[in-house]
Design a protein around this motif. Structure first.
Motif, PDB file in Angstrom:
ATOM      1  N   GLN A 163       9.307   8.916   4.695  1.00  0.00           N
ATOM      2  CA  GLN A 163       9.486   9.901   5.771  1.00  0.00           C
ATOM      3  C   GLN A 163      10.644   9.510   6.691  1.00  0.00           C
ATOM      4  O   GLN A 163      11.422  10.362   7.112  1.00  0.00           O
ATOM      5  N   HIS A 164      10.762   8.235   6.983  1.00  0.00           N
ATOM      6  CA  HIS A 164      11.874   7.775   7.824  1.00  0.00           C
ATOM      7  C   HIS A 164      13.213   7.962   7.104  1.00  0.00           C
ATOM      8  O   HIS A 164      14.194   8.385   7.713  1.00  0.00           O
ATOM      9  N   PHE A 165      13.247   7.643   5.825  1.00  0.00           N
ATOM     10  CA  PHE A 165      14.492   7.802   5.064  1.00  0.00           C
ATOM     11  C   PHE A 165      14.897   9.270   4.940  1.00  0.00           C
ATOM     12  O   PHE A 165      16.078   9.584   4.877  1.00  0.00           O
ATOM     13  N   ARG A 166      13.930  10.131   4.896  1.00  0.00           N
ATOM     14  CA  ARG A 166      14.236  11.569   4.816  1.00  0.00           C
ATOM     15  C   ARG A 166      14.763  12.128   6.138  1.00  0.00           C
ATOM     16  O   ARG A 166      15.383  13.172   6.160  1.00  0.00           O
ATOM     17  N   LEU A 187      15.775  -0.969  10.963  1.00  0.00           N
ATOM     18  CA  LEU A 187      14.681  -1.486  11.798  1.00  0.00           C
ATOM     19  C   LEU A 187      13.328  -1.101  11.199  1.00  0.00           C
ATOM     20  O   LEU A 187      12.402  -1.925  11.168  1.00  0.00           O
ATOM     21  N   TYR A 188      13.193   0.123  10.694  1.00  0.00           N
ATOM     22  CA  TYR A 188      11.936   0.534  10.051  1.00  0.00           C
ATOM     23  C   TYR A 188      11.663  -0.311   8.805  1.00  0.00           C
ATOM     24  O   TYR A 188      10.525  -0.704   8.548  1.00  0.00           O
ATOM     25  N   MET A 189      12.710  -0.593   8.037  1.00  0.00           N
ATOM     26  CA  MET A 189      12.557  -1.438   6.848  1.00  0.00           C
ATOM     27  C   MET A 189      12.103  -2.838   7.277  1.00  0.00           C
ATOM     28  O   MET A 189      11.169  -3.406   6.705  1.00  0.00           O
ATOM     29  N   SER A 190      12.717  -3.361   8.316  1.00  0.00           N
ATOM     30  CA  SER A 190      12.370  -4.685   8.818  1.00  0.00           C
ATOM     31  C   SER A 190      10.917  -4.733   9.295  1.00  0.00           C
ATOM     32  O   SER A 190      10.188  -5.701   9.026  1.00  0.00           O
ATOM     33  N   ARG A 191      10.491  -3.710   9.992  1.00  0.00           N
ATOM     34  CA  ARG A 191       9.098  -3.650  10.462  1.00  0.00           C
ATOM     35  C   ARG A 191       8.112  -3.595   9.298  1.00  0.00           C
ATOM     36  O   ARG A 191       7.049  -4.227   9.338  1.00  0.00           O
ATOM     37  N   ALA A 192       8.453  -2.827   8.264  1.00  0.00           N
ATOM     38  CA  ALA A 192       7.572  -2.728   7.096  1.00  0.00           C
ATOM     39  C   ALA A 192       7.457  -4.082   6.400  1.00  0.00           C
ATOM     40  O   ALA A 192       6.350  -4.500   6.027  1.00  0.00           O
ATOM     41  N   VAL A 193       8.581  -4.770   6.242  1.00  0.00           N
ATOM     42  CA  VAL A 193       8.545  -6.101   5.633  1.00  0.00           C
ATOM     43  C   VAL A 193       7.712  -7.041   6.505  1.00  0.00           C
ATOM     44  O   VAL A 193       6.882  -7.802   6.003  1.00  0.00           O
ATOM     45  N   GLY A 194       7.910  -6.964   7.816  1.00  0.00           N
ATOM     46  CA  GLY A 194       7.141  -7.798   8.736  1.00  0.00           C
ATOM     47  C   GLY A 194       5.650  -7.546   8.651  1.00  0.00           C
ATOM     48  O   GLY A 194       4.835  -8.477   8.726  1.00  0.00           O
ATOM     49  N   GLU A 195       5.277  -6.288   8.482  1.00  0.00           N
ATOM     50  CA  GLU A 195       3.864  -5.931   8.344  1.00  0.00           C
ATOM     51  C   GLU A 195       3.293  -6.489   7.041  1.00  0.00           C
ATOM     52  O   GLU A 195       2.187  -7.018   7.012  1.00  0.00           O
ATOM     53  N   LEU A 196       4.060  -6.381   5.974  1.00  0.00           N
ATOM     54  CA  LEU A 196       3.587  -6.830   4.666  1.00  0.00           C
ATOM     55  C   LEU A 196       3.559  -8.349   4.544  1.00  0.00           C
ATOM     56  O   LEU A 196       2.730  -8.895   3.806  1.00  0.00           O
ATOM     57  N   ILE A 197       4.444  -9.025   5.250  1.00  0.00           N
ATOM     58  CA  ILE A 197       4.544 -10.481   5.128  1.00  0.00           C
ATOM     59  C   ILE A 197       3.245 -11.166   5.548  1.00  0.00           C
ATOM     60  O   ILE A 197       2.925 -12.248   5.080  1.00  0.00           O
ATOM     61  N   ARG A 198       2.475 -10.502   6.388  1.00  0.00           N
ATOM     62  CA  ARG A 198       1.204 -11.081   6.859  1.00  0.00           C
ATOM     63  C   ARG A 198       0.183 -11.237   5.733  1.00  0.00           C
ATOM     64  O   ARG A 198      -0.726 -12.049   5.836  1.00  0.00           O
ATOM     65  N   GLN A 212       0.838  -1.194   0.000  1.00  0.00           N
ATOM     66  CA  GLN A 212       0.000   0.000   0.000  1.00  0.00           C
ATOM     67  C   GLN A 212       0.878   1.251   0.000  1.00  0.00           C
ATOM     68  O   GLN A 212       1.979   1.261   0.544  1.00  0.00           O
ATOM     69  N   GLY A 213       0.365   2.309  -0.583  1.00  0.00           N
ATOM     70  CA  GLY A 213       1.073   3.576  -0.634  1.00  0.00           C
ATOM     71  C   GLY A 213       1.446   4.106   0.735  1.00  0.00           C
ATOM     72  O   GLY A 213       2.485   4.735   0.909  1.00  0.00           O
ATOM     73  N   ARG A 214       0.616   3.819   1.723  1.00  0.00           N
ATOM     74  CA  ARG A 214       0.882   4.288   3.088  1.00  0.00           C
ATOM     75  C   ARG A 214       2.202   3.740   3.609  1.00  0.00           C
ATOM     76  O   ARG A 214       2.991   4.448   4.226  1.00  0.00           O
ATOM     77  N   VAL A 215       2.459   2.456   3.354  1.00  0.00           N
ATOM     78  CA  VAL A 215       3.702   1.828   3.820  1.00  0.00           C
ATOM     79  C   VAL A 215       4.901   2.505   3.173  1.00  0.00           C
ATOM     80  O   VAL A 215       5.885   2.843   3.841  1.00  0.00           O
ATOM     81  N   VAL A 216       4.818   2.734   1.882  1.00  0.00           N
ATOM     82  CA  VAL A 216       5.908   3.395   1.156  1.00  0.00           C
ATOM     83  C   VAL A 216       6.096   4.819   1.661  1.00  0.00           C
ATOM     84  O   VAL A 216       7.218   5.247   1.942  1.00  0.00           O
ATOM     85  N   ASN A 217       5.002   5.558   1.811  1.00  0.00           N
ATOM     86  CA  ASN A 217       5.107   6.941   2.278  1.00  0.00           C
ATOM     87  C   ASN A 217       5.681   7.039   3.682  1.00  0.00           C
ATOM     88  O   ASN A 217       6.468   7.940   3.978  1.00  0.00           O
ATOM     89  N   ASP A 218       5.301   6.109   4.564  1.00  0.00           N
ATOM     90  CA  ASP A 218       5.868   6.093   5.918  1.00  0.00           C
ATOM     91  C   ASP A 218       7.374   5.859   5.864  1.00  0.00           C
ATOM     92  O   ASP A 218       8.145   6.532   6.553  1.00  0.00           O
ATOM     93  N   ALA A 253      18.679  -1.332   2.297  1.00  0.00           N
ATOM     94  CA  ALA A 253      18.179  -2.621   1.818  1.00  0.00           C
ATOM     95  C   ALA A 253      19.278  -3.683   1.880  1.00  0.00           C
ATOM     96  O   ALA A 253      19.032  -4.813   2.312  1.00  0.00           O
ATOM     97  N   LEU A 254      20.490  -3.325   1.479  1.00  0.00           N
ATOM     98  CA  LEU A 254      21.599  -4.270   1.565  1.00  0.00           C
ATOM     99  C   LEU A 254      21.893  -4.648   3.008  1.00  0.00           C
ATOM    100  O   LEU A 254      22.126  -5.825   3.325  1.00  0.00           O
TER     101      LEU A 254
END
Length: 137
Positions: free
Chosen positions: A54-57, A68-79, A45-51, A117-118
């Motif tokens: 903001q963290h990367f900025r 950790l934010y990347m890991s959490r986003a992947v964890g959220e999407l994996i469901r 979803q766009g919300r995940v990308v936009n969040d 990502a790496l």
């Protein structure tokens, strides 16, 4: 023999414990991951990308915090991914898709997003990637 390719990669050489291997094997794995990515693309979803954008900025976040934010986003999407797929494979594809979507949204973040990502893949998926390449070879 240590020729630099136009895309910045070294021809036939891999870092982080991956032995040189057949280019056809790597292409096959990449094609399979791309096919899976196309299927997962709708789930992000766009919300995940936009969040994440903001963290990367946020320049004050450390490398570990942004990973950790990347890991959490992947964890959220994996469901939302079918349970019949290997979790590690799904995580790898999701991390690559998130990277692509963030960079497509804000190209100026390319360096930071790519490095994150790496870092994420090295921390979470290194052994899986090495096994995947060695099993296919």
């Amino acid at each position: 023999d240590d020729e630099l390719q136009t895309d910045g990669n070294r021809s036939g050489h891999f870092q982080n414990g991956l032995a040189p291997t057949n280019d056809d094997v790597i292409r096959l794995i990449a094609a399979q991951l791309a096919e899976i990515g196309d299927q997962f693309d709708k789930e992000i979803q766009g919300r995940v990308v936009n969040d994440l954008v903001q963290h990367f900025r946020n320049e004050t976040l450390s490398r570990e915090e942004i990973t950790l934010y990347m890991s959490r986003a992947v964890g959220e999407l994996i469901r939302s991914i079918p349970s019949d797929m290997e979790q590690e494979k799904a995580m790898l594809v999701l991390a690559m898709l998130l990277t692509k979507k963030i960079v497509n949204t804000v190209p100026s973040l390319l360096h930071r997003v790519f490095n994150t990502a790496l870092n994420y893949m090295n921390q979470q998926l290194h052994d899986y990637i090495v096994d995947m390449v060695s099993q296919t070879a």
